[in-house]
Design a protein around this motif. Structure first.
Motif, PDB file in Angstrom:
ATOM      1  N   THR A 110       0.142   2.799   3.281  1.00 11.90           N
ATOM      2  CA  THR A 110      -0.693   2.576   2.065  1.00 11.90           C
ATOM      3  C   THR A 110      -0.004   1.763   0.801  1.00 11.90           C
ATOM      4  OG1 THR A 110       0.087   4.548   1.390  1.00 11.90           O
ATOM      5  CG2 THR A 110      -2.477   4.261   2.345  1.00 11.90           C
ATOM      6  N   PRO A 111      -0.571   1.145   0.171  1.00 10.62           N
ATOM      7  CA  PRO A 111       0.052   0.187  -0.940  1.00 10.62           C
ATOM      8  C   PRO A 111       0.693   1.123  -2.096  1.00 10.62           C
ATOM      9  CG  PRO A 111      -2.252   0.244  -1.385  1.00 10.62           C
ATOM     10  CD  PRO A 111      -1.893   0.633   0.019  1.00 10.62           C
ATOM     11  N   HIS A 149      -2.362   0.650   9.961  1.00 13.66           N
ATOM     12  CA  HIS A 149      -2.038  -0.501   9.285  1.00 13.66           C
ATOM     13  C   HIS A 149      -0.912  -1.135   9.930  1.00 13.66           C
ATOM     14  CE1 HIS A 149      -2.043  -3.144   5.761  1.00 13.66           C
ATOM     15  NE2 HIS A 149      -0.699  -3.324   6.086  1.00 13.66           N
ATOM     16  N   THR A 150      -1.427  -2.556  10.069  1.00 14.76           N
ATOM     17  CA  THR A 150      -0.515  -3.565  10.610  1.00 14.76           C
ATOM     18  C   THR A 150      -0.527  -4.936   9.875  1.00 14.76           C
ATOM     19  OG1 THR A 150      -1.935  -4.223  12.337  1.00 14.76           O
ATOM     20  CG2 THR A 150      -0.343  -2.541  12.890  1.00 14.76           C
ATOM     21  N   TYR A 202       0.994  -7.009   3.236  1.00 17.50           N
ATOM     22  CA  TYR A 202       2.339  -6.683   3.116  1.00 17.50           C
ATOM     23  C   TYR A 202       2.695  -5.567   2.120  1.00 17.50           C
ATOM     24  CZ  TYR A 202       4.179 -10.234   6.201  1.00 17.50           C
ATOM     25  OH  TYR A 202       4.616 -11.060   7.280  1.00 17.50           O
ATOM     26  N   PHE A 203       1.519  -5.194   1.309  1.00 12.91           N
ATOM     27  CA  PHE A 203       1.617  -4.560  -0.027  1.00 12.91           C
ATOM     28  C   PHE A 203       2.604  -5.101  -1.062  1.00 12.91           C
ATOM     29  CE2 PHE A 203       0.198  -1.049   2.967  1.00 12.91           C
ATOM     30  CZ  PHE A 203      -1.071  -1.266   3.114  1.00 12.91           C
ATOM     31  N   ALA A 204       2.736  -6.307  -1.088  1.00 12.56           N
ATOM     32  CA  ALA A 204       3.774  -6.881  -1.668  1.00 12.56           C
ATOM     33  C   ALA A 204       4.115  -6.587  -3.132  1.00 12.56           C
ATOM     34  CB  ALA A 204       4.053  -8.359  -1.738  1.00 12.56           C
ATOM     35  N   GLU A 205       3.104  -6.481  -3.884  1.00 16.72           N
ATOM     36  CA  GLU A 205       3.165  -5.866  -5.235  1.00 16.72           C
ATOM     37  C   GLU A 205       2.704  -4.159  -5.265  1.00 16.72           C
ATOM     38  OE1 GLU A 205       1.909  -9.553  -7.816  1.00 16.72           O
ATOM     39  OE2 GLU A 205       0.287  -8.887  -6.396  1.00 16.72           O
ATOM     40  N   GLU A 206       2.900  -3.692  -4.275  1.00 18.46           N
ATOM     41  CA  GLU A 206       2.307  -2.180  -4.168  1.00 18.46           C
ATOM     42  C   GLU A 206       0.970  -2.070  -4.792  1.00 18.46           C
ATOM     43  OE1 GLU A 206       5.701   0.704  -4.597  1.00 18.46           O
ATOM     44  OE2 GLU A 206       6.603  -0.828  -5.807  1.00 18.46           O
ATOM     45  N   GLU A 207       0.571  -0.876  -5.274  1.00 18.25           N
ATOM     46  CA  GLU A 207      -0.489  -0.851  -5.811  1.00 18.25           C
ATOM     47  C   GLU A 207      -1.017  -1.613  -7.047  1.00 18.25           C
ATOM     48  OE1 GLU A 207      -1.938   3.716  -5.274  1.00 18.25           O
ATOM     49  OE2 GLU A 207       0.120   3.642  -6.249  1.00 18.25           O
ATOM     50  N   LEU A 208       0.014  -2.126  -7.570  1.00 17.38           N
ATOM     51  CA  LEU A 208      -0.156  -3.106  -8.913  1.00 17.38           C
ATOM     52  C   LEU A 208      -1.044  -4.343  -8.345  1.00 17.38           C
ATOM     53  CD1 LEU A 208       0.130  -3.670 -11.828  1.00 17.38           C
ATOM     54  CD2 LEU A 208       2.279  -4.810 -10.964  1.00 17.38           C
ATOM     55  N   PHE A 211       2.858   3.357  -0.818  1.00 17.40           N
ATOM     56  CA  PHE A 211       4.483   3.549  -0.139  1.00 17.40           C
ATOM     57  C   PHE A 211       4.751   4.717   0.095  1.00 17.40           C
ATOM     58  CE2 PHE A 211       4.199  -0.944  -0.529  1.00 17.40           C
ATOM     59  CZ  PHE A 211       5.132  -1.529   0.645  1.00 17.40           C
ATOM     60  N   THR A 212       3.649   5.740   0.414  1.00 16.84           N
ATOM     61  CA  THR A 212       4.037   6.957   0.627  1.00 16.84           C
ATOM     62  C   THR A 212       4.608   7.067   1.955  1.00 16.84           C
ATOM     63  OG1 THR A 212       2.304   7.676  -0.624  1.00 16.84           O
ATOM     64  CG2 THR A 212       3.057   9.464   1.070  1.00 16.84           C
ATOM     65  N   PRO A 213       5.941   7.725   2.033  1.00 16.64           N
ATOM     66  CA  PRO A 213       6.508   7.496   3.620  1.00 16.64           C
ATOM     67  C   PRO A 213       5.628   8.352   4.313  1.00 16.64           C
ATOM     68  CG  PRO A 213       7.686   8.937   2.034  1.00 16.64           C
ATOM     69  CD  PRO A 213       6.555   8.315   1.375  1.00 16.64           C
ATOM     70  N   VAL A 214       5.630   7.929   5.705  1.00 20.29           N
ATOM     71  CA  VAL A 214       5.284   8.856   6.663  1.00 20.29           C
ATOM     72  C   VAL A 214       6.045   8.889   7.935  1.00 20.29           C
ATOM     73  CG1 VAL A 214       2.834   9.194   8.313  1.00 20.29           C
ATOM     74  CG2 VAL A 214       2.743   8.219   6.127  1.00 20.29           C
TER      75      VAL A 214
END
Length: 228
Positions: free
Chosen positions: A44-45, A64-65, A171-177, A47-50
């Motif tokens: 997820t954007p 997610h891929t 890529y969630f490059a900017e994270e949630e922002l 970036f919670t580690p799993v």
């Protein structure tokens, strides 16, 4: 305090405030993972580690891929998801006219490339965020200026909307922002993303910091061991 490396890029954004620099730097040094420790997955954007313990868990917990894509590199060659199948890859987002951050990121990506010279199972992808300016010819000139010669390092250009969607949604490059933004909002991020052989995100790093590049290099080695 729980420390979930390699997701350190966001944490480092507060390190440049006066006397707090040393204390935070020491904290971050203490948060480095032990050698050989499993890398988390990021689904997820935020970036919670799993962490997963089996292939069944992997299929259930990490859907997610990185999506399919097709762009042109500095040599005019088409680069697509087929070129990263079964390979580790590192992605970043830059533009050739960027004067401060991008040159530093390029320099640091060269450190990664030199750590794995001519490795056929590692791909470096640098996506232009100004593809309407960064033509194939301009990317080629940028490579010549910066001494980029590695065959597995592709500087990519293509439709803006496709690059921006891939960056933010895959890529969630900017994270949630930036996750919910579209191509009308300019994309600029210092993040490097580490993606495993199955196109799953395994790390996010601040591409302007040498310490983070050392962690990235170590994490690539960890992924290489995972596949053996």
């Amino acid at each position: 305090m729980a420390c979930w490396a390699p997701k350190t890029a966001g944490m480092w954004q507060t390190v440049f405030f006066g006397s707090k620099l040393l204390a935070i730097a020491v904290c971050m040094a203490g948060c480095q993972r032990d050698a050989g420790q499993q890398l988390p997955y990021y689904n997820t954007p935020d970036f919670t580690p799993v962490f997963v313990e089996s292939e069944t868990d992997l299929a259930e917990k990490i859907p997610h891929t990185i999506d399919d894509f097709s762009f042109k590199d500095q040599n005019g060659q088409t680069v697509s998801q087929k070129d990263i199948e079964g390979k580790i890859h590192v992605a970043d987002f830059f533009f050739t006219s960027c004067g401060i951050i991008c040159p530093r990121m390029t320099k640091h990506m060269k450190r990664v490339e030199k750590a794995f010279p001519n490795d056929p199972n590692l791909v470096l992808l640098s996506y232009s965020v100004t593809p309407w300016i960064d033509s194939v010819a301009r990317l080629k000139k940028y490579c010549l200026t910066n001494g980029i010669q590695a065959k597995n390092w592709h500087l990519l250009t293509g439709p803006k909307s496709e690059i921006y969607q891939l960056a933010r949604q895959s890529y969630f490059a900017e994270e949630e922002l930036g996750f919910s933004k579209d191509s009308t909002d300019f994309l600029h991020t210092e993040h490097f993303l580490l993606v495993d052989q199955h196109k799953r995100i395994r790390g996010i790093y601040n591409g302007t910091l040498e310490l983070e590049m050392e962690q990235l290099i170590a994490d690539i080695k960890t992924l290489q061991q995972e596949s053996k």
